[in-house]
Design a protein around this motif. Structure first.
Motif, PDB file in Angstrom:
ATOM      1  N   VAL A   1      10.772  -6.013  -4.558  1.00  0.00           N
ATOM      2  CA  VAL A   1       9.623  -6.792  -4.077  1.00  0.00           C
ATOM      3  C   VAL A   1      10.011  -8.268  -3.968  1.00  0.00           C
ATOM      4  CG1 VAL A   1       7.814  -5.301  -5.038  1.00  0.00           C
ATOM      5  CG2 VAL A   1       8.837  -7.073  -6.474  1.00  0.00           C
ATOM      6  N   SER A   2       9.091  -9.087  -3.393  1.00  0.00           N
ATOM      7  CA  SER A   2       9.454 -10.488  -3.141  1.00  0.00           C
ATOM      8  C   SER A   2       8.970 -11.467  -4.216  1.00  0.00           C
ATOM      9  CB  SER A   2       8.908 -10.932  -1.782  1.00  0.00           C
ATOM     10  OG  SER A   2       7.496 -10.970  -1.810  1.00  0.00           O
ATOM     11  N   THR A   3       8.141 -11.029  -5.180  1.00  0.00           N
ATOM     12  CA  THR A   3       7.697 -11.978  -6.229  1.00  0.00           C
ATOM     13  C   THR A   3       7.696 -11.300  -7.608  1.00  0.00           C
ATOM     14  OG1 THR A   3       5.332 -11.417  -6.106  1.00  0.00           O
ATOM     15  CG2 THR A   3       6.111 -13.137  -4.603  1.00  0.00           C
TER      16      THR A   3
ATOM     17  N   GLY B   1       0.807  -1.224   0.000  1.00  0.00           N
ATOM     18  CA  GLY B   1       0.000   0.000   0.000  1.00  0.00           C
ATOM     19  C   GLY B   1       0.836   1.268   0.000  1.00  0.00           C
ATOM     20  N   THR B   2       1.730   1.404   0.995  1.00  0.00           N
ATOM     21  CA  THR B   2       2.548   2.626   1.045  1.00  0.00           C
ATOM     22  C   THR B   2       3.614   2.596  -0.044  1.00  0.00           C
ATOM     23  OG1 THR B   2       4.016   1.616   2.673  1.00  0.00           O
ATOM     24  CG2 THR B   2       2.227   3.001   3.535  1.00  0.00           C
ATOM     25  N   GLY B   3       4.124   1.381  -0.346  1.00  0.00           N
ATOM     26  CA  GLY B   3       5.200   1.260  -1.333  1.00  0.00           C
ATOM     27  C   GLY B   3       4.773   1.756  -2.708  1.00  0.00           C
TER      28      GLY B   3
ATOM     29  N   LYS C   1       5.287 -11.506  -9.747  1.00  0.00           N
ATOM     30  CA  LYS C   1       3.956 -10.926  -9.965  1.00  0.00           C
ATOM     31  C   LYS C   1       3.919  -9.491  -9.418  1.00  0.00           C
ATOM     32  CE  LYS C   1      -0.886 -11.903  -8.950  1.00  0.00           C
ATOM     33  NZ  LYS C   1      -1.789 -12.680  -8.112  1.00  0.00           N
ATOM     34  N   LYS C   2       4.500  -9.314  -8.232  1.00  0.00           N
ATOM     35  CA  LYS C   2       4.535  -7.972  -7.644  1.00  0.00           C
ATOM     36  C   LYS C   2       5.411  -7.040  -8.493  1.00  0.00           C
ATOM     37  CE  LYS C   2       3.562  -9.211  -2.816  1.00  0.00           C
ATOM     38  NZ  LYS C   2       3.990  -9.164  -1.407  1.00  0.00           N
ATOM     39  N   ALA C   3       6.522  -7.589  -9.026  1.00  0.00           N
ATOM     40  CA  ALA C   3       7.419  -6.749  -9.849  1.00  0.00           C
ATOM     41  C   ALA C   3       6.691  -6.253 -11.100  1.00  0.00           C
ATOM     42  CB  ALA C   3       8.667  -7.543 -10.230  1.00  0.00           C
TER      43      ALA C   3
ATOM     44  N   VAL D   1      13.513  -8.447  -7.861  1.00  0.00           N
ATOM     45  CA  VAL D   1      12.879  -9.383  -6.918  1.00  0.00           C
ATOM     46  C   VAL D   1      13.911  -9.827  -5.884  1.00  0.00           C
ATOM     47  CG1 VAL D   1      11.697 -11.605  -6.696  1.00  0.00           C
ATOM     48  CG2 VAL D   1      11.267 -10.158  -8.698  1.00  0.00           C
ATOM     49  N   TYR D   2      13.611  -9.598  -4.602  1.00  0.00           N
ATOM     50  CA  TYR D   2      14.498 -10.064  -3.524  1.00  0.00           C
ATOM     51  C   TYR D   2      13.920 -11.346  -2.916  1.00  0.00           C
ATOM     52  CZ  TYR D   2      11.314  -6.912  -0.790  1.00  0.00           C
ATOM     53  OH  TYR D   2      10.244  -6.248  -0.265  1.00  0.00           O
ATOM     54  N   PRO D   3      14.760 -12.102  -2.181  1.00  0.00           N
ATOM     55  CA  PRO D   3      14.244 -13.341  -1.576  1.00  0.00           C
ATOM     56  C   PRO D   3      13.151 -13.027  -0.553  1.00  0.00           C
ATOM     57  CG  PRO D   3      16.649 -13.224  -1.439  1.00  0.00           C
ATOM     58  CD  PRO D   3      16.199 -11.895  -1.909  1.00  0.00           C
TER      59      PRO D   3
HETATM   60  N1  LIG Z   1       5.249   5.338   9.708  1.00  0.00           N
HETATM   61  C1  LIG Z   1       4.017   5.637   9.339  1.00  0.00           C
HETATM   62  O1  LIG Z   1       3.518   6.752   9.517  1.00  0.00           O
HETATM   63  C2  LIG Z   1       3.217   4.558   8.658  1.00  0.00           C
HETATM   64  C3  LIG Z   1       2.085   4.874   7.889  1.00  0.00           C
HETATM   65  C4  LIG Z   1       1.417   3.844   7.215  1.00  0.00           C
HETATM   66  C5  LIG Z   1       1.869   2.519   7.351  1.00  0.00           C
HETATM   67  N2  LIG Z   1       2.937   2.269   8.161  1.00  0.00           N
HETATM   68  C6  LIG Z   1       3.469   0.912   8.336  1.00  0.00           C
HETATM   69  O2  LIG Z   1       4.195   0.584   7.162  1.00  0.00           O
HETATM   70  C7  LIG Z   1       4.173  -0.824   6.979  1.00  0.00           C
HETATM   71  C8  LIG Z   1       3.726  -1.115   5.561  1.00  0.00           C
HETATM   72  O3  LIG Z   1       2.394  -0.649   5.365  1.00  0.00           O
HETATM   73  P1  LIG Z   1       1.667  -0.965   3.991  1.00  0.00           P
HETATM   74  O4  LIG Z   1       0.344  -0.315   4.053  1.00  0.00           O
HETATM   75  O5  LIG Z   1       2.560  -0.643   2.862  1.00  0.00           O
HETATM   76  O6  LIG Z   1       1.504  -2.557   4.139  1.00  0.00           O
HETATM   77  P2  LIG Z   1       1.298  -3.644   2.998  1.00  0.00           P
HETATM   78  O7  LIG Z   1       0.429  -3.129   1.908  1.00  0.00           O
HETATM   79  O8  LIG Z   1       0.887  -4.893   3.705  1.00  0.00           O
HETATM   80  O9  LIG Z   1       2.785  -3.811   2.378  1.00  0.00           O
HETATM   81  C9  LIG Z   1       3.855  -4.213   3.186  1.00  0.00           C
HETATM   82  C10 LIG Z   1       4.884  -4.955   2.333  1.00  0.00           C
HETATM   83  O10 LIG Z   1       5.890  -5.439   3.241  1.00  0.00           O
HETATM   84  C11 LIG Z   1       6.466  -6.628   2.697  1.00  0.00           C
HETATM   85  N3  LIG Z   1       6.628  -7.626   3.759  1.00  0.00           N
HETATM   86  C12 LIG Z   1       7.809  -8.113   4.183  1.00  0.00           C
HETATM   87  N4  LIG Z   1       7.649  -8.984   5.164  1.00  0.00           N
HETATM   88  C13 LIG Z   1       6.329  -9.089   5.379  1.00  0.00           C
HETATM   89  C14 LIG Z   1       5.524  -9.844   6.270  1.00  0.00           C
HETATM   90  N5  LIG Z   1       6.074 -10.692   7.151  1.00  0.00           N
HETATM   91  N6  LIG Z   1       4.190  -9.684   6.228  1.00  0.00           N
HETATM   92  C15 LIG Z   1       3.615  -8.818   5.364  1.00  0.00           C
HETATM   93  N7  LIG Z   1       4.332  -8.056   4.489  1.00  0.00           N
HETATM   94  C16 LIG Z   1       5.682  -8.205   4.487  1.00  0.00           C
HETATM   95  C17 LIG Z   1       5.528  -7.100   1.574  1.00  0.00           C
HETATM   96  O11 LIG Z   1       6.216  -6.832   0.359  1.00  0.00           O
HETATM   97  P3  LIG Z   1       7.161  -7.949  -0.292  1.00  0.00           P
HETATM   98  O12 LIG Z   1       6.420  -9.254  -0.240  1.00  0.00           O
HETATM   99  O13 LIG Z   1       7.357  -7.449  -1.670  1.00  0.00           O
HETATM  100  O14 LIG Z   1       8.402  -7.954   0.546  1.00  0.00           O
HETATM  101  C18 LIG Z   1       4.319  -6.182   1.638  1.00  0.00           C
HETATM  102  O15 LIG Z   1       3.831  -5.865   0.354  1.00  0.00           O
HETATM  103  C19 LIG Z   1       3.238  -1.382   8.053  1.00  0.00           C
HETATM  104  O16 LIG Z   1       4.043  -1.853   9.123  1.00  0.00           O
HETATM  105  C20 LIG Z   1       2.432  -0.186   8.494  1.00  0.00           C
HETATM  106  O17 LIG Z   1       1.988  -0.311   9.835  1.00  0.00           O
HETATM  107  C21 LIG Z   1       3.618   3.248   8.800  1.00  0.00           C
END
Ligand SMILES: NC(=O)c1ccc[n+]([C@@H]2O[C@H](COP(=O)([O-])OP(=O)(O)OC[C@H]3O[C@@H](n4cnc5c(N)ncnc54)[C@H](OP(=O)(O)O)[C@@H]3O)[C@@H](O)[C@H]2O)c1
Length: 332
Positions: A171-173, A151-153, A175-177, A190-192
């Motif tokens: 990213v990890s897959t 979401g944030t990425g 499909k995501k790339a 793509v990272y592990p």
């Molecule tokens: N600091 C702030 O103000 C703020 C604001 C919003 C969100 N956040 C935090 O930022 C983080 C990411 O939020 P998001 O909305 O981008 O979340 P998201 O959509 O779930 O994306 C997180 C990404 O992290 C990777 N990942 C690596 N290890 C993981 C695991 N064990 N479980 C799930 N995902 C994993 C995944 O990408 P890959 O598979 O490609 O590695 C996933 O796409 C969360 O911790 C959220 O609480 C912080």
């Protein structure tokens, strides 16, 4: 009204759908007829009691909603019945109605549908605050985005392009790339899916260095944490900025010689705190984001929509690291 309920601490299967009385808006509040609720990573933590905010049970999860103002409490001057708004609350969003603070609500641009409105602010607001206010990302700089399909990425990818950076996703897959490239990233690797061994960390660092080139990354957007953070930091340029956004991969421990050797900054990003401490700047950012939305430079990427009876599935896809872009719960 129908509402998703967390009766006890647990995973997605612990959630039930129950009838609850419609809340009455108190002074300073409005009652919204909810049209959509964004599902965010903290939602999966909050129902397991693993988040810093722990609402008293039973509670309704869901922090970010869009809807129509149905009733206005006393003292509310900025909103009227019938207004389309985005609203925020610590919980309560996954229900047909919610009473929340009128001050948390922002009018939705006419051209933005409710589902996009419900997933807009947390992701784009965080990434814009991070890249603009915290990193001062400049035209032509190289931005490395970890977890770039999340979401944030993906919001950081689009904003990075809009600000004129060269954007490299990670990213990890595969499909995501493909998804990240389809959203405009210049490159994506793509990272592990885990970096258990020292070799894994070194290989990931080499991937980052290769993708960013000899100068390295000027800015790293890091919503993943764990061992990925150090591997990415090793590809930082002289004077770069490493944005610390979130830790689904765990809280990293960074050797402090690295920022010294790189003459770089490790920069914290806390959007919720920013919105409370600097409401004026946050309003400016939100208006600028709405302009970018109207211009077509950014748009929420919703990959899945769930109804109230299948909310557990939505939570499961985030927990299983399968979600791409954003997911939303939509109401009739
Ligand atoms: N600091 C702030 O103000 C703020 C604001 C919003 C969100 N956040 C935090 O930022 C983080 C990411 O939020 P998001 O909305 O981008 O979340 P998201 O959509 O779930 O994306 C997180 C990404 O992290 C990777 N990942 C690596 N290890 C993981 C695991 N064990 N479980 C799930 N995902 C994993 C995944 O990408 P890959 O598979 O490609 O590695 C996933 O796409 C969360 O911790 C959220 O609480 C912080």
């Amino acid at each position: 009204m129908k509402a998703v309920i967390s009766n006890y601490a647990g995973g997605p299967d612990s959630l039930t759908v129950e009838e609850r009385p419609t809340p009455e808006p108190q002074a300073g509040e409005v009652l919204l007829s909810v049209r959509a609720c964004g599902v965010n990573y903290p939602d999966v933590l909050i129902i397991r009691d693993l988040y810093q905010i722990k609402p008293e049970r039973p509670f309704i999860p869901g922090t970010e909603v869009s809807g129509v103002v149905e009733k206005v409490g006393s003292g509310v001057l900025n909103l009227n019945v019938g207004d389309r708004v985005i609203g925020f609350s610590t919980h309560g969003g996954m229900a047909q109605q919610i009473a929340l603070s009128a001050d948390s609500c922002v009018l939705i641009p006419n051209e933005m549908p409710f589902d996009e409105a419900a997933v807009f602010t947390t992701t784009f607001g965080t990434s814009y605050h991070a890249l603009k206010n915290r990193a001062d990302l400049r035209l032509g700089e190289t931005l490395l985005v970890l977890g770039a399909a999340g979401g944030t990425g993906i919001a950081a990818v689009e904003i990075g392009k809009a600000l004129g950076a060269k954007v490299i996703g990670a990213v990890s897959t595969e499909k995501k790339a493909s998804f990240v490239l389809s959203c405009g990233a210049d490159e994506c690797f793509v990272y592990p899916a885990n970096l258990l061994s020292p070799d894994g960390k070194r290989d990931m660092a080499n991937q980052c260095k290769e993708a960013c080139g000899p100068r390295g990354a000027d800015v790293i957007y890091d919503p993943v944490g764990g061992d990925y953070s150090e591997a990415a930091l090793r590809a930082m340029s002289y004077g770069g900025r490493h944005l610390i956004v979130g830790f689904p991969g765990g809280v990293p421990r960074i050797p402090m010689n690295l920022p010294l050797l790189k003459s770089c900054q490790i920069v914290g990003v806390y959007y919720d705190s920013f919105t409370k401490r600097e409401p004026g700047l946050n309003r400016t950012n939100t208006n600028e984001l709405f302009d970018l939305y109207r211009s077509g430079a950014i748009s929420p990427k919703i990959s899945a929509r769930y109804d109230i009876n299948s909310v557990s599935e939505a939570f499961r896809s985030i927990e299983a690291r399968e979600a791409i872009g954003k997911i939303a719960v939509v109401f009739d």
